[in-house]
Design a protein around this motif. Structure first.
Motif, PDB file in Angstrom:
ATOM      1  N   MET A   1       0.841  -1.193   0.000  1.00 20.37           N
ATOM      2  CA  MET A   1       0.000   0.000   0.000  1.00 20.37           C
ATOM      3  C   MET A   1       0.875   1.241   0.000  1.00 20.37           C
ATOM      4  O   MET A   1       1.840   1.336   0.751  1.00 20.37           O
ATOM      5  N   THR A   2       0.567   2.201  -0.867  1.00 16.82           N
ATOM      6  CA  THR A   2       1.347   3.411  -0.979  1.00 16.82           C
ATOM      7  C   THR A   2       1.054   4.356   0.188  1.00 16.82           C
ATOM      8  O   THR A   2      -0.099   4.628   0.504  1.00 16.82           O
ATOM      9  N   ARG A   3       2.105   4.848   0.840  1.00 21.16           N
ATOM     10  CA  ARG A   3       1.965   5.811   1.924  1.00 21.16           C
ATOM     11  C   ARG A   3       2.314   7.189   1.391  1.00 21.16           C
ATOM     12  O   ARG A   3       3.401   7.398   0.846  1.00 21.16           O
ATOM     13  N   VAL A   4       1.397   8.143   1.533  1.00 19.39           N
ATOM     14  CA  VAL A   4       1.599   9.491   1.009  1.00 19.39           C
ATOM     15  C   VAL A   4       1.564  10.478   2.161  1.00 19.39           C
ATOM     16  O   VAL A   4       0.618  10.505   2.948  1.00 19.39           O
ATOM     17  N   VAL A   5       2.611  11.296   2.261  1.00 19.66           N
ATOM     18  CA  VAL A   5       2.710  12.332   3.292  1.00 19.66           C
ATOM     19  C   VAL A   5       3.103  13.632   2.609  1.00 19.66           C
ATOM     20  O   VAL A   5       4.107  13.674   1.881  1.00 19.66           O
ATOM     21  N   SER A   6       2.312  14.685   2.830  1.00 20.12           N
ATOM     22  CA  SER A   6       2.598  15.993   2.229  1.00 20.12           C
ATOM     23  C   SER A   6       2.763  15.890   0.714  1.00 20.12           C
ATOM     24  O   SER A   6       3.599  16.580   0.113  1.00 20.12           O
ATOM     25  N   ALA A  11       7.847   4.431   0.061  1.00 23.16           N
ATOM     26  CA  ALA A  11       7.702   2.979   0.126  1.00 23.16           C
ATOM     27  C   ALA A  11       7.933   2.468   1.538  1.00 23.16           C
ATOM     28  O   ALA A  11       7.371   1.447   1.933  1.00 23.16           O
ATOM     29  N   GLY A  12       8.786   3.162   2.313  1.00 24.66           N
ATOM     30  CA  GLY A  12       9.182   2.632   3.612  1.00 24.66           C
ATOM     31  C   GLY A  12      10.191   1.515   3.437  1.00 24.66           C
ATOM     32  O   GLY A  12      10.516   1.104   2.319  1.00 24.66           O
ATOM     33  N   THR A  13      10.671   0.977   4.534  1.00 30.87           N
ATOM     34  CA  THR A  13      11.709  -0.050   4.445  1.00 30.87           C
ATOM     35  C   THR A  13      11.191  -1.388   3.935  1.00 30.87           C
ATOM     36  O   THR A  13      11.953  -2.189   3.398  1.00 30.87           O
ATOM     37  N   SER A  14       9.880  -1.619   4.061  1.00 28.11           N
ATOM     38  CA  SER A  14       9.352  -2.922   3.627  1.00 28.11           C
ATOM     39  C   SER A  14       8.052  -2.807   2.833  1.00 28.11           C
ATOM     40  O   SER A  14       7.450  -3.827   2.513  1.00 28.11           O
ATOM     41  N   GLY A  15       7.624  -1.603   2.502  1.00 26.45           N
ATOM     42  CA  GLY A  15       6.381  -1.416   1.758  1.00 26.45           C
ATOM     43  C   GLY A  15       6.638  -1.198   0.279  1.00 26.45           C
ATOM     44  O   GLY A  15       7.692  -1.572  -0.257  1.00 26.45           O
ATOM     45  N   SER A  16       5.677  -0.592  -0.396  1.00 25.68           N
ATOM     46  CA  SER A  16       5.824  -0.354  -1.829  1.00 25.68           C
ATOM     47  C   SER A  16       5.049   0.899  -2.236  1.00 25.68           C
ATOM     48  O   SER A  16       4.144   1.348  -1.533  1.00 25.68           O
ATOM     49  N   ILE A  17       5.446   1.440  -3.372  1.00 27.72           N
ATOM     50  CA  ILE A  17       4.696   2.500  -4.037  1.00 27.72           C
ATOM     51  C   ILE A  17       4.062   1.847  -5.259  1.00 27.72           C
ATOM     52  O   ILE A  17       4.763   1.338  -6.132  1.00 27.72           O
ATOM     53  N   GLY A  79      -0.461  15.402 -11.539  1.00 23.93           N
ATOM     54  CA  GLY A  79       0.692  15.729 -12.368  1.00 23.93           C
ATOM     55  C   GLY A  79       1.784  14.686 -12.271  1.00 23.93           C
ATOM     56  O   GLY A  79       1.670  13.687 -11.547  1.00 23.93           O
ATOM     57  N   GLU A  80       2.866  14.926 -13.002  1.00 24.47           N
ATOM     58  CA  GLU A  80       3.963  13.961 -13.040  1.00 24.47           C
ATOM     59  C   GLU A  80       4.720  13.926 -11.703  1.00 24.47           C
ATOM     60  O   GLU A  80       4.776  14.902 -10.965  1.00 24.47           O
ATOM     61  N   HIS A  81       5.310  12.757 -11.448  1.00 19.21           N
ATOM     62  CA  HIS A  81       6.182  12.532 -10.299  1.00 19.21           C
ATOM     63  C   HIS A  81       7.565  12.118 -10.806  1.00 19.21           C
ATOM     64  O   HIS A  81       7.715  11.709 -11.963  1.00 19.21           O
ATOM     65  N   VAL A  82       8.566  12.189  -9.921  1.00 20.36           N
ATOM     66  CA  VAL A  82       9.897  11.677 -10.230  1.00 20.36           C
ATOM     67  C   VAL A  82      10.308  10.712  -9.121  1.00 20.36           C
ATOM     68  O   VAL A  82       9.962  10.908  -7.958  1.00 20.36           O
ATOM     69  N   VAL A  83      11.021   9.651  -9.498  1.00 16.65           N
ATOM     70  CA  VAL A  83      11.446   8.620  -8.553  1.00 16.65           C
ATOM     71  C   VAL A  83      12.817   8.984  -7.978  1.00 16.65           C
ATOM     72  O   VAL A  83      13.771   9.250  -8.721  1.00 16.65           O
ATOM     73  N   LEU A  84      12.907   8.983  -6.647  1.00 15.14           N
ATOM     74  CA  LEU A  84      14.163   9.232  -5.944  1.00 15.14           C
ATOM     75  C   LEU A  84      14.367   8.151  -4.890  1.00 15.14           C
ATOM     76  O   LEU A  84      13.415   7.458  -4.517  1.00 15.14           O
ATOM     77  N   ILE A  85      15.593   8.024  -4.425  1.00 12.85           N
ATOM     78  CA  ILE A  85      15.880   7.102  -3.326  1.00 12.85           C
ATOM     79  C   ILE A  85      16.527   7.866  -2.177  1.00 12.85           C
ATOM     80  O   ILE A  85      17.169   8.900  -2.386  1.00 12.85           O
ATOM     81  N   GLU A 169      21.902  -0.643   0.562  1.00 16.20           N
ATOM     82  CA  GLU A 169      22.155   0.533  -0.267  1.00 16.20           C
ATOM     83  C   GLU A 169      21.035   1.567  -0.197  1.00 16.20           C
ATOM     84  O   GLU A 169      21.289   2.761  -0.365  1.00 16.20           O
ATOM     85  N   VAL A 170      19.804   1.108   0.025  1.00 14.58           N
ATOM     86  CA  VAL A 170      18.651   2.007  -0.035  1.00 14.58           C
ATOM     87  C   VAL A 170      17.844   1.928   1.252  1.00 14.58           C
ATOM     88  O   VAL A 170      17.469   0.841   1.693  1.00 14.58           O
ATOM     89  N   HIS A 171      17.578   3.093   1.838  1.00 15.10           N
ATOM     90  CA  HIS A 171      16.761   3.160   3.049  1.00 15.10           C
ATOM     91  C   HIS A 171      15.287   3.324   2.714  1.00 15.10           C
ATOM     92  O   HIS A 171      14.420   2.770   3.393  1.00 15.10           O
ATOM     93  N   ASP A 172      14.985   4.102   1.658  1.00 11.92           N
ATOM     94  CA  ASP A 172      13.596   4.347   1.272  1.00 11.92           C
ATOM     95  C   ASP A 172      13.546   4.728  -0.198  1.00 11.92           C
ATOM     96  O   ASP A 172      14.552   5.145  -0.786  1.00 11.92           O
ATOM     97  N   VAL A 173      12.365   4.570  -0.789  1.00  3.94           N
ATOM     98  CA  VAL A 173      12.103   4.973  -2.173  1.00  3.94           C
ATOM     99  C   VAL A 173      10.979   5.995  -2.142  1.00  3.94           C
ATOM    100  O   VAL A 173       9.986   5.819  -1.428  1.00  3.94           O
TER     101      VAL A 173
END
Length: 247
Positions: A1-6, A11-17, A79-85, A169-173
């Motif tokens: 489940m996608t978590r949206v804040v502001s 994604a969180g450490t074990s979730g997904s977008i 609108g469009e989004h961009v993926v960051l880590i 390598e990655v803490h969050d997406v």
């Protein structure tokens, strides 16, 4: 489940977008500004993106993926989004930094586009088959790490679920709205104890600066979607980002 804040999806450490269920099964066409960005890329000098050009010899080949796409599930904007880590907090260099997915070229990679797609898949799980590669930008030089970085611009024509794939390598997406990035109140100049001053972005509780912020700022400006902001507003780099080498 996608978590949206502001407005920003995590994604969180074990979730997904997850992709929005309204997208359907077909490939999504590029927005007009992405096509305009691709046209303008052919007319600008590499120095427009950075004053740090690769040396004639040396440097480690690498690539990052600048992936724009539609808003994910749960997003309030259209609108469009961009993926960051957010890089792992335990990494030896640049821990906790916000960055584009990417990394070093492997001997098996046929080119740097393949590097960017492979690294993005390994770090976030993005399916390369769903990425419409728009352009490869001029390579830039990250002197502290001796990386020659090829930014690859992509449009997410068929989004897939993404999340942390390698916690080392990655803490969050993150999936960040372009509307948030271009909001003048989200923009400021970052000051570093070394004397460095460059563009910065406020990402809710996070802080985007350095190579990634400069490149993203240039791309948004070249795409014609940036808004005027006050670069005289300065904020010092938080202490937590002063650990490890700057990138």
């Amino acid at each position: 489940m996608t978590r949206v804040v502001s407005g920003i999806a995590y994604a969180g450490t074990s979730g997904s977008i997850d992709p929005s269920p309204t997208l359907g099964d077909g490939a999504l066409p590029r927005p007009a500004w992405i096509d305009e960005l691709a046209d303008r890329l052919e007319k600008v000098a590499p120095e427009w993106f950075s004053r740090f050009m690769p040396p004639e010899e040396g440097g480690r080949e690498s690539a990052v993926l600048i992936l724009f796409g539609p808003p994910p599930a749960g997003a309030a904007d259209d609108g469009e989004h961009v993926v960051l880590i957010e890089r792992s907090h335990t990494m030896r260099t640049q821990p906790a930094q916000i960055a584009f997915p990417g990394g070093s070229r492997d001997p098996e990679d046929p080119d740097l586009v393949a590097t960017a797609l492979r690294e993005a898949e390994e770090e976030t799980g993005v399916d390369p088959a769903g990425v419409d590669v728009v352009a490869q930008l001029p390579s830039l030089f990250l002197a502290p790490a001796q990386f020659v970085v090829a930014p690859v611009l992509g449009w997410w024509a068929k989004p897939s679920p993404i999340g942390v794939r390698d916690p080392a390598e990655v803490h969050d997406v993150l999936s960040v709205p372009v509307s948030h990035l271009v909001e003048p109140s989200s923009r400021f100049s970052v000051t570093h104890p070394s004397g460095y001053v460059g563009p910065g972005f406020d990402l809710d509780h996070l802080f985007l600066w350095g190579f990634t912020a400069g490149l993203l700022s240039s791309v948004l400006e070249l795409g014609g979607v940036a808004r005027e902001w006050d670069d005289s507003v300065q904020r010092p780099l938080p202490e937590r980002y002063l650990v490890g080498r700057r990138g």
